[in-house]
Scaffold this motif. Structure first.
Motif, PDB file in Angstrom:
ATOM      1  N   HIS A   1     -16.005 -29.357  19.106  1.00  0.00           N
ATOM      2  CA  HIS A   1     -15.921 -29.133  17.665  1.00  0.00           C
ATOM      3  C   HIS A   1     -16.437 -27.764  17.234  1.00  0.00           C
ATOM      4  N   SER A   2     -16.536 -26.822  18.166  1.00  0.00           N
ATOM      5  CA  SER A   2     -17.106 -25.528  17.803  1.00  0.00           C
ATOM      6  C   SER A   2     -16.054 -24.537  17.312  1.00  0.00           C
ATOM      7  N   LEU A   3     -14.782 -24.934  17.282  1.00  0.00           N
ATOM      8  CA  LEU A   3     -13.725 -24.082  16.738  1.00  0.00           C
ATOM      9  C   LEU A   3     -12.724 -24.964  16.007  1.00  0.00           C
ATOM     10  N   ASP A   4     -12.638 -24.769  14.704  1.00  0.00           N
ATOM     11  CA  ASP A   4     -11.715 -25.561  13.899  1.00  0.00           C
ATOM     12  C   ASP A   4     -10.362 -24.859  13.821  1.00  0.00           C
ATOM     13  N   PHE A   5      -9.363 -25.466  14.412  1.00  0.00           N
ATOM     14  CA  PHE A   5      -8.002 -24.947  14.328  1.00  0.00           C
ATOM     15  C   PHE A   5      -7.040 -26.116  14.489  1.00  0.00           C
ATOM     16  N   GLU A   6      -5.783 -25.884  14.137  1.00  0.00           N
ATOM     17  CA  GLU A   6      -4.756 -26.911  14.272  1.00  0.00           C
ATOM     18  C   GLU A   6      -3.663 -26.416  15.214  1.00  0.00           C
ATOM     19  N   ALA A   7      -3.189 -27.311  16.068  1.00  0.00           N
ATOM     20  CA  ALA A   7      -2.103 -26.986  17.001  1.00  0.00           C
ATOM     21  C   ALA A   7      -0.808 -27.582  16.465  1.00  0.00           C
ATOM     22  N   ILE A   8       0.270 -26.863  16.624  1.00  0.00           N
ATOM     23  CA  ILE A   8       1.556 -27.284  16.068  1.00  0.00           C
ATOM     24  C   ILE A   8       2.450 -27.823  17.178  1.00  0.00           C
ATOM     25  N   SER A   9       3.049 -28.987  16.927  1.00  0.00           N
ATOM     26  CA  SER A   9       4.016 -29.596  17.835  1.00  0.00           C
ATOM     27  C   SER A   9       5.364 -29.607  17.119  1.00  0.00           C
ATOM     28  N   TYR A  10       6.347 -28.946  17.712  1.00  0.00           N
ATOM     29  CA  TYR A  10       7.645 -28.803  17.051  1.00  0.00           C
ATOM     30  C   TYR A  10       8.712 -28.549  18.106  1.00  0.00           C
ATOM     31  N   THR A  11       9.942 -28.423  17.677  1.00  0.00           N
ATOM     32  CA  THR A  11      11.055 -28.117  18.569  1.00  0.00           C
ATOM     33  C   THR A  11      11.523 -26.695  18.313  1.00  0.00           C
ATOM     34  N   TRP A  12      11.610 -25.908  19.379  1.00  0.00           N
ATOM     35  CA  TRP A  12      12.089 -24.532  19.213  1.00  0.00           C
ATOM     36  C   TRP A  12      13.522 -24.514  18.697  1.00  0.00           C
ATOM     37  N   GLY A  13      14.363 -25.424  19.205  1.00  0.00           N
ATOM     38  CA  GLY A  13      15.776 -25.382  18.859  1.00  0.00           C
ATOM     39  C   GLY A  13      16.461 -24.211  19.544  1.00  0.00           C
ATOM     40  N   HIS A  14      17.505 -23.705  18.932  1.00  0.00           N
ATOM     41  CA  HIS A  14      18.230 -22.563  19.521  1.00  0.00           C
ATOM     42  C   HIS A  14      17.280 -21.373  19.626  1.00  0.00           C
ATOM     43  N   PRO A  15      17.279 -20.670  20.766  1.00  0.00           N
ATOM     44  CA  PRO A  15      16.289 -19.603  20.971  1.00  0.00           C
ATOM     45  C   PRO A  15      16.509 -18.339  20.145  1.00  0.00           C
ATOM     46  N   ALA A  16      17.667 -18.210  19.495  1.00  0.00           N
ATOM     47  CA  ALA A  16      17.939 -16.997  18.710  1.00  0.00           C
ATOM     48  C   ALA A  16      16.879 -16.818  17.628  1.00  0.00           C
ATOM     49  N   ARG A  17      16.411 -15.574  17.471  1.00  0.00           N
ATOM     50  CA  ARG A  17      15.401 -15.264  16.452  1.00  0.00           C
ATOM     51  C   ARG A  17      16.130 -14.876  15.161  1.00  0.00           C
ATOM     52  N   VAL A  18      16.210 -15.814  14.239  1.00  0.00           N
ATOM     53  CA  VAL A  18      16.990 -15.614  13.020  1.00  0.00           C
ATOM     54  C   VAL A  18      16.110 -15.365  11.804  1.00  0.00           C
ATOM     55  N   GLY A  19      14.807 -15.348  12.005  1.00  0.00           N
ATOM     56  CA  GLY A  19      13.858 -15.040  10.949  1.00  0.00           C
ATOM     57  C   GLY A  19      12.736 -14.219  11.551  1.00  0.00           C
ATOM     58  N   ASP A  20      11.828 -13.747  10.711  1.00  0.00           N
ATOM     59  CA  ASP A  20      10.698 -13.021  11.276  1.00  0.00           C
ATOM     60  C   ASP A  20       9.467 -13.209  10.424  1.00  0.00           C
ATOM     61  N   LEU A  21       8.325 -12.938  11.030  1.00  0.00           N
ATOM     62  CA  LEU A  21       7.036 -13.065  10.369  1.00  0.00           C
ATOM     63  C   LEU A  21       6.403 -11.683  10.325  1.00  0.00           C
ATOM     64  N   LYS A  22       6.165 -11.169   9.123  1.00  0.00           N
ATOM     65  CA  LYS A  22       5.485  -9.888   8.970  1.00  0.00           C
ATOM     66  C   LYS A  22       3.990 -10.130   8.946  1.00  0.00           C
ATOM     67  N   LEU A  23       3.285  -9.447   9.818  1.00  0.00           N
ATOM     68  CA  LEU A  23       1.836  -9.597   9.886  1.00  0.00           C
ATOM     69  C   LEU A  23       1.166  -8.623   8.929  1.00  0.00           C
ATOM     70  N   SER A  24      -0.096  -8.891   8.606  1.00  0.00           N
ATOM     71  CA  SER A  24      -0.815  -8.084   7.619  1.00  0.00           C
ATOM     72  C   SER A  24      -0.901  -6.631   8.077  1.00  0.00           C
ATOM     73  N   ASP A  25      -1.174  -5.744   7.142  1.00  0.00           N
ATOM     74  CA  ASP A  25      -1.162  -4.314   7.425  1.00  0.00           C
ATOM     75  C   ASP A  25      -2.099  -3.927   8.556  1.00  0.00           C
ATOM     76  N   SER A  26      -3.229  -4.621   8.652  1.00  0.00           N
ATOM     77  CA  SER A  26      -4.186  -4.282   9.704  1.00  0.00           C
ATOM     78  C   SER A  26      -3.625  -4.576  11.086  1.00  0.00           C
TER      79      SER A  26
END
Length: 582
Positions: free
Chosen positions: A53-78
């Motif tokens: 319990h020394s690190l609080d985080f959540e793990a995600i369980s999902y299906t990748w589906g088709h491997p094509a990258r059709v969206g993107d995630l922009k990370l913060s400026d830093s």
């Protein structure tokens, strides 16, 4: 997400500090005055703690589906840069961000450098810990739809649904609109995804999302109440894979020996799917942490599977995995993936058809579902892993035991039907066995079914008599069997012949041998040998490859009357032969 656009990853993944470090996606909540809540994201490095319990985080369980990258995630400026996302993760991320209680998410697609095979090997080795130590696992089934909303409406109506009562949908008053909706819900791809087994089994707490519909594991258990008569069309039966998952949840995988793991693999191979062929093993190894195996993505599938198979006798003193042999079948099947060909004969490929045909004796045969396996051919003796060479590197495994018999005669009778049978079909099989096997000239269909009934019960006493199986005497649950249209117990008996042939040994014992590869010792042919190996609960059939090197190929497990409970083990523990399996 712009339709038709493919997004590349420009984010520069920084190396992880140690083999205990993981990346997490930090969700930063931002709310404009009078506007909707929005999020920004950054990647942070954290050390996976030893304490739970020394690190609080959540793990995600999902299906990748088709491997094509059709969206993107922009990370913060830093951080700078973008990470390409699959369609499923693009749809999921806003919901995951909203539902997160820790604002730290572990998502494999984002948190593992997918282009670094060395890192992937280390991170996959940590996955069981990640899901076990996460504060919560969030399951993403996909966007909400009409079926999920109808199902949720049903569950939110207390006077029409009683949580925990599995027979709810069997009640005449139940509105049938909900059963098809729930059946449709079960067809979502997540329920047949191989990786979900360890992700859910190891979680402390889980929430399931279908768009804005939120469920827990108890809700899913309650939804198993739909009778099979409410199936919709010819849709894939994700239902069955989830039933396996629910049974694993109800009867947790806690034993430190590999037999239950082998049984789980035999069931899972036919129901769960993985995108990569190698993941048919890698997705499940987290359930047997004591094996201390981590896949190495720089090695071939054959090398990794051989490395894993070698850990089982070394760590557990068990050779029961020899009952899961598949190499001789994989080579013959037209749909076998190229990566699964050319395995050593003692190394299972963990692929669907070889594991289910013929049924594996060590894992419970045709009655593998939570049925106790009582075979004890080696009389409880363990394998001693005293190798003069590395089994993992040479693909040669040294084992100890004794040759106890040879095959004298084999029947050509082939069991092709199991459920829809009549007396004429049973007599055809019996007549062929009588012609092929000396001393069985007087056998009747009753004798054949009696033999198969005993063989199919995993070393336990049969619950039904031969007369009941053949309809000569009343059967238990006969009314149910008449409604179902077949005799399930008789079908299980006949299934013991699937991929097997009746045989007689030189010692006069009757048995069932692998249909492919078994040879009788006649006309100068060496033939197949029956061996009892220390560490294996069932007898194994071998073929001599090199007499000078004591090298043998595994043909498969076998059932032989009179030796299945250790009756043939009369030698001292140390008084054994050494066999080299290749």
């Amino acid at each position: 997400m712009t339709e038709g656009t493919t997004y590349t990853t420009t984010f520069n993944y920084q190396p992880l500090e140690t083999k205990r470090h993981i990346r997490l996606l930090q969700v930063i909540h931002q709310e404009d005055a009078g506007g909707p809540e929005s999020y920004t994201y950054k990647i942070v490095h954290k050390e996976l703690p030893i304490k739970e319990h020394s690190l609080d985080f959540e793990a995600i369980s999902y299906t990748w589906g088709h491997p094509a990258r059709v969206g993107d995630l922009k990370l913060s400026d830093s951080e700078g840069g973008r990470i390409g996302l699959t369609k499923n993760l693009t749809e999921a991320l806003p919901y995951l961000s909203q539902q997160s209680k820790t604002s730290l998410l572990w998502i494999d697609q984002l948190c593992v450098n997918q282009s670094d095979s060395a890192e992937k090997s280390v991170q996959i080795g940590l996955m069981s810990e990640i899901y076990k130590k996460a504060t919560r696992v969030i399951v993403w089934l996909g966007p909400g739809d009409e079926s999920s909303r109808e199902m949720f409406d049903k569950m939110e109506t207390p006077d029409r649904y009683t949580p925990g009562i599995r027979s709810t949908f069997g009640q005449p008053a139940t509105d049938h609109i909900y059963a098809p909706a729930i059946r449709e819900f079960w067809q979502r791809p997540w329920f047949t995804r191989g990786w979900i087994v360890q992700e859910i089994l190891l979680s402390k707490n889980a929430v399931i999302l279908a768009g804005d519909v939120q469920l827990n594991l108890q809700d899913l258990a309650d939804l198993c109440a739909i009778p099979s008569s409410h199936a919709i069309g010819d849709a894939p039966q994700s239902w069955f894979s989830y039933n396996i998952l629910m049974n694993l949840l109800m009867y947790p995988f806690t034993d430190p020996q590999p037999l239950r793991f082998l049984r789980t693999m035999a069931q899972a191979a036919s129901e769960f799917a993985t995108t990569e062929v190698c993941d048919s093993l890698y997705a499940f190894v987290g359930m047997i942490k004591a094996a201390e195996f981590t896949p190495d993505y720089s090695l071939s599938t054959r090398e990794n599977f051989t490395r894993f198979a070698a850990t089982l006798p070394e760590k557990f003193g068990s050779l029961d995995m020899l009952s899961m042999w598949s190499a001789n079948l994989d080579e013959l099947l037209p749909n076998t993936h190229e990566e699964l060909k050319g395995f050593p004969s003692w190394v299972p490929s963990w692929s669907q058809i070889p594991l289910s045909a013929p049924f594996r004796l060590a894992t419970g045969g045709v009655r593998s579902f939570r049925d106790t396996v009582a075979w004890n051919a080696a009389k409880g003796r363990k394998h001693v892993h005293n190798q003069s060479f590395s089994a993992a590197e040479t693909a040669r495994l040294q084992v100890r035991g004794r040759i106890i018999d040879h095959v004298e005669a084999i029947s050509s009778a082939r069991f092709a039907r199991y459920w829809d049978v009549d007396d004429e079909y049973l007599d055809i099989l019996t007549n062929q066995i009588r012609q092929d096997i000396p001393d069985l000239e007087s056998w009747t269909r009753k004798d054949m079914i009696s033999f198969l009934n005993i063989a199919s019960c995993n070393g336990n006493l049969p619950q039904e008599t031969t007369e009941q199986l053949l309809g000569i005497e009343p059967q238990a649950l006969s009314e149910l069997r008449n409604v179902m249209g077949y005799n399930e117990s008789l079908g299980c008996c006949l299934s013991m012949g699937r991929g097997r042939r009746f045989m007689k040994t030189e010692a006069g014992c009757i048995g069932l041998a692998p249909f492919i590869g078994t040879k009788a010792r006649t006309g100068g042919i060496t033939g197949s040998v029956v061996v009892i190996l220390h560490g294996c609960i069932v007898p194994i059939m071998l073929e001599l490859v090199d007499e000078g090197q004591s090298e043998y190929k595994v043909l498969g497990d076998c059932y032989i009357e009179g030796i299945m409970h250790g009756e043939a083990v009369t030698w001292a523990e140390e008084d054994t032969e050494t066999f080299v399996l290749v």
